[in-house]
Design an enzyme around this catalytic site. Sequence first.
Site, PDB file in Angstrom:
ATOM      1  NE  ARG A  33      44.809  44.175  32.540  1.00 30.61           N
ATOM      2  CZ  ARG A  33      45.563  44.199  32.707  1.00 30.61           C
ATOM      3  NH1 ARG A  33      46.383  42.652  32.996  1.00 30.61           N
ATOM      4  NH2 ARG A  33      45.741  43.642  34.536  1.00 30.61           N
ATOM      5  CD  GLU A  45      38.021  46.034  38.376  1.00 32.38           C
ATOM      6  OE1 GLU A  45      38.379  45.230  39.709  1.00 32.38           O
ATOM      7  OE2 GLU A  45      38.651  46.474  37.454  1.00 32.38           O
ATOM      8  CD  GLN A  50      36.802  37.544  47.999  1.00 32.83           C
ATOM      9  OE1 GLN A  50      36.682  37.314  48.862  1.00 32.83           O
ATOM     10  NE2 GLN A  50      37.729  38.620  47.800  1.00 32.83           N
ATOM     11  CB  THR A  51      36.025  34.643  40.299  1.00 37.40           C
ATOM     12  OG1 THR A  51      34.950  35.521  41.811  1.00 37.40           O
ATOM     13  CG2 THR A  51      36.213  33.895  40.191  1.00 37.40           C
ATOM     14  CG  LEU A  88      31.686  33.554  37.674  1.00 36.94           C
ATOM     15  CD1 LEU A  88      31.459  35.028  37.522  1.00 36.94           C
ATOM     16  CD2 LEU A  88      33.185  33.456  37.815  1.00 36.94           C
ATOM     17  CE1 TYR A  90      30.867  34.283  47.930  1.00 32.98           C
ATOM     18  CE2 TYR A  90      32.719  35.236  47.073  1.00 32.98           C
ATOM     19  CZ  TYR A  90      31.899  34.403  48.197  1.00 32.98           C
ATOM     20  OH  TYR A  90      33.304  34.285  49.174  1.00 32.98           O
ATOM     21  CE1 TYR A 128      40.079  46.394  43.028  1.00 31.85           C
ATOM     22  CE2 TYR A 128      38.181  45.630  42.681  1.00 31.85           C
ATOM     23  CZ  TYR A 128      39.498  45.971  41.654  1.00 31.85           C
ATOM     24  OH  TYR A 128      39.929  45.715  40.785  1.00 31.85           O
ATOM     25  CG  ASP A 146      42.948  43.875  44.905  1.00 33.25           C
ATOM     26  OD1 ASP A 146      43.931  44.501  45.282  1.00 33.25           O
ATOM     27  OD2 ASP A 146      42.946  43.357  43.950  1.00 33.25           O
ATOM     28  CB  CYS A 200      54.130  41.265  44.827  1.00 35.37           C
ATOM     29  SG  CYS A 200      54.486  41.287  46.909  1.00 35.37           S
ATOM     30  CB  CYS A 207      62.289  39.188  45.736  1.00 40.09           C
ATOM     31  SG  CYS A 207      60.606  39.038  47.450  1.00 40.09           S
ATOM     32  CB  CYS A 210      59.699  42.547  42.653  1.00 44.83           C
ATOM     33  SG  CYS A 210      58.366  43.551  43.221  1.00 44.83           S
TER      34      CYS A 210
END
Length: 369
Positions: A33, A45, A50-51, A88, A90, A128, A146, A200, A207, A210
């Site tokens: 970021r 990305e 899945q990680t 990692l 995959y 995605y 996702d 979430c 909640c 949130c």
Amino acid sequence: MKELTYIEDFLIQQFQDDLINWFEKEQRDLPWRADQDPYKVWVSEIMLQQTRVDTVIPYFNNFIAQFPSIEALAHADEEKVLKAWEGLGYYSRVRNLQSAVKEVHESYGGIVPNTPSEISKLKGIGPYTTGSILSIAYGIPEPAVDGNVMRVLSRILSIWDDIAKPKTRKVFEVIIREIISKENPSFFNQGLMELGAIVCTPTSPSCLLCPVREHCKSYMEGTQAELPVKTKKNSTKEVPIVVGVLVTNDNKILIHKRPDSGLLARLWEFPNVEVLTDVKTPKVVLQEFIKDSYHTTAHIEELLGAFQHVFSHLTWNMTVYEGRIENEITENERVKLVSIEELSQYAFSVSHQKIWKQFQEKMGSQLLS
DNA sequence: AAGACGTGGGC
DNA sequence: TGCCCAAGTCT
């Protein structure tokens, strides 16, 4: 479109403001970021598929340090790229990434394309990742649906479709196109994912903390623990494997490169074979495999250990032996004899890293380099 | 559509 | 311990 009946009385503008304001204030400080470089957004990305974030952080920093740009990755040695991904999982992700980066370097002048049709043609970039790169790097209002987004929205709008079904993603994409902020699609998409990651959550969502609780239909109805609906997958198959850590007279280790496709493609490993019979012992199966594969006789010495390695879709039941071989093996692209120091330059799957660790602990000082 | 494709963490 | 999960894509 019947999906839009979900948002008939939904306060879109207020929801966008609440979500984006929360994200601006509460977002985690993550290395990808620091800026919106499309290449770095892309790498992050792919890694995040899945990680977990905590797992990705050190890999991302190391990967960008080694391959800081499209050009650097396009020209990098595949062996080094795979090594940077080691552990990692995959692994086709990183082979597809380098392939796509080469495509961008050669066909797009090194500029990541900024249209859905062009970017989604690149290897490894599905629906995605198309939306996430376009919205985060270029500010284009495309949905990035996702698992987080499906969970969060299924609760907010009380959607009971099974999110394990491929077609359900499309339902959410239709809705996102209606409610996404056109002014700040980046923070809108990231806000939804961040909310799913830290508030979430799948079990016991917070909640009371949130920022969009007042927009949440399942919170009103008290059904947030029942959503999302997600059917579970079948249990995994077990595969017996026998493995040999084989040492030559001059203390080199025999390693083998896996095939170009399929499980753990192009990673290195110790010689191993599936045990397809229960007539022969694993040790005999291993000896015959070595004879057939390398045309040499192995003196299998002792059992190093037996353990399980669990993948997402199968389990290896591994029996591991150590042994000695005569130094008369012909090396090639896929078969190498390496010293202990050299071995660390090759990318191994985690199961074979565990084998190597056990071997070193057991052999200890016996193997001097 | 459904299964292949990895790994480590949480409960 | 065992099962489910975590910012999916490809075939």
